[in-house]
Design a protein around this motif. Structure first.
Motif, PDB file in Angstrom:
ATOM      1  N   THR A 168       0.865  -1.180   0.000  1.00 65.42           N
ATOM      2  CA  THR A 168       0.000   0.000   0.000  1.00 65.42           C
ATOM      3  C   THR A 168       0.901   1.229   0.000  1.00 65.42           C
ATOM      4  O   THR A 168       1.908   1.254   0.697  1.00 65.42           O
ATOM      5  N   THR A 169       0.533   2.242  -0.751  1.00 64.55           N
ATOM      6  CA  THR A 169       1.405   3.414  -0.893  1.00 64.55           C
ATOM      7  C   THR A 169       1.489   4.212   0.398  1.00 64.55           C
ATOM      8  O   THR A 169       0.468   4.540   1.018  1.00 64.55           O
ATOM      9  N   ARG A 192       6.311   1.579  -0.366  1.00 67.41           N
ATOM     10  CA  ARG A 192       5.271   0.577  -0.096  1.00 67.41           C
ATOM     11  C   ARG A 192       5.492  -0.074   1.270  1.00 67.41           C
ATOM     12  O   ARG A 192       4.953  -1.142   1.530  1.00 67.41           O
ATOM     13  N   GLY A 228      -1.993  -2.304  -3.624  1.00 69.53           N
ATOM     14  CA  GLY A 228      -3.051  -1.323  -3.527  1.00 69.53           C
ATOM     15  C   GLY A 228      -4.453  -1.870  -3.633  1.00 69.53           C
ATOM     16  O   GLY A 228      -5.420  -1.098  -3.608  1.00 69.53           O
TER      17      GLY A 228
END
Length: 420
Positions: A168-169, A192, A228
């Motif tokens: 996930t960013t 990430r 994501g």
């Protein structure tokens, strides 16, 4: 600067002290009954690599705001976050923090940013090796909702306790932008990985009271699933649970490369050492799913490439480690589910006849030993019917070991049936 008392207290005591008193009649209410709704298992800082991508753990942060997005598995009317300096070499000074509902990219939905306090201070200090829970914030949280946690570090943090393969960013910005709703300041470099953030808890969340911890290596951590997309197997298990008859919270305590028997400077403490912190200390834990051992077996015999040597794994040693986890769970009244070690034939360097023999022997014990409370037989579920040592093509992310989204969903469905 004076350090608040809570900065040096155990996390269990922090949870009691940090909870605000809410009037109910003529007396104080009980402290919130917290359950974990999201976790990331911490490990020591390491440089980025081609496999996991770049990260900011080794240099750490100075005059920097770090913004991280999490997805809940259960809801509630109050929320708090947990932070860790487990692998820090100096006190971690948090100059400020906030939480809000996630907007597009690095933005937060307007009007939802809430300041996080620490013992009624807006700042906190976490000693090396320590952990900290924030005060409760009155925010209505829904299951499967995304929240954004923003941390501002005015002073140098030192190398960061972190979680490498976050999928996930994570965003960072120079200066103090903890209260920004917009994303403009965070338009630069992204990562990430997770930094210092190890948990989000909720309270006031009927009917969810129980937490299931998914404990394991990169297969649990989600490597191979789409970044994501929140398609790791624990995410998909949480989705199934949210619409089931008896919903539970599901949290992910996987670490890529993790082993049952050996510590690694890159891949975390061995499973038997971190089980207490990452599983049994999770608020509200009632069950754990153990999927560990493929790295002990497959990497057995590897020299030290900078992440620790990998001695050849023996069946007896692996079974002994599993028994240690079972005993620890039962001592705390936690149900423990064993998952068989998944196929690894086509993953480069992980397969030969001796390694496959050990995998088969361990799996026979998990299936038939009668020591786990229940078994999820992922080996048989995921194996190619024409070559049972190999992963099914439709579940393969492309490297012969890690699962794509469909494979992760197959695990989620199998574990969901066992939990029912």
């Amino acid at each position: 600067m004076r350090i608040p008392l809570l900065a040096i207290l155990p996390i269990g005591l922090i949870a009691v002290i940090a909870a605000p008193v809410i009037a109910a009649g003529h007396g104080p209410s009980r402290p919130p009954s917290w359950i974990a709704t999201w976790t990331a298992a911490p490990h020591a800082p390491v440089p980025g690599n081609d496999f996991d991508g770049p990260n900011w753990s080794v240099p750490g942060f100075t005059d920097t705001t770090v913004r991280q997005v999490v997805r809940t598995s259960a809801g509630g009317s109050q929320v708090r976050v947990r932070l860790s300096n487990a692998y820090g070499i100096k006190p971690l000074r948090i100059a400020g923090a906030s939480i809000g509902r996630t907007g597009p990219g690095a933005s937060v939905q307007p009007g939802t940013v809430r300041t996080l306090g620490f013992g009624r201070h807006s700042w906190a200090v976490v000693p090396p090796g320590g952990a900290l829970a924030s005060d409760a914030v009155d925010v209505r949280v829904s299951p499967l909702e995304s929240l954004t946690v923003t941390l501002y570090f005015a002073e140098y943090t030192g190398p960061a306790t972190f979680h490498q393969d976050g999928l996930t960013t994570t965003y960072r910005a120079a200066g103090d932008h903890r209260d920004d709703a917009g994303a403009a300041a965070f338009a630069g470099e992204t990562s990430r990985s997770r930094y210092f953030l190890t948990g989000v808890d909720v309270a006031g969340a009927p009917p969810v009271r129980d937490v299931v911890v998914a404990f394991g290596d990169s297969i649990t951590d989600g490597h191979g699933t789409r970044a994501g997309a929140d398609n790791r197997y624990p995410d998909q298990l949480a989705e199934r649970s949210a619409t089931g008859r008896r919903p539970v919270a599901v949290v992910n305590a996987g670490i890529g490369g993790n082993k049952l028997l050996a510590d690694s400077p890159c891949y975390g403490d061995r499973a038997t050492a971190r089980f207490g912190r990452d599983v049994l200390d999770q608020p509200g834990v009632r069950a754990v799913v153990v999927l560990e051992g493929v790295n002990d077996i497959g990497a057995g015999g590897y020299p030290d490439f900078g992440c620790g040597a990998s001695p050849k794994a023996r069946t007896a040693d692996l079974v002994h480690a599993h028994r240690m986890l079972i005993r620890a769970a039962h001592q705390r009244g936690v149900r423990i589910i064993g998952a068989t070690v998944t196929p690894m034939k086509n993953f480069t360097g992980y397969y030969d006849a001796d390694k496959e023999r050990v995998r088969d022997e361990v799996n026979r014990w998990i299936r038939g030993g009668g020591e786990y409370d229940a078994v999820a037989d992922l080996d048989r579920l995921l194996a190619d019917p024409r070559d049972p040592d190999a992963l099914r093509a439709e579940f393969d992310s492309g490297d012969g070991l890690h699962l794509n989204d469909a494979g992760a969903d197959a695990i989620a469905a199998a574990v969901f049936r066992v939990l029912a």
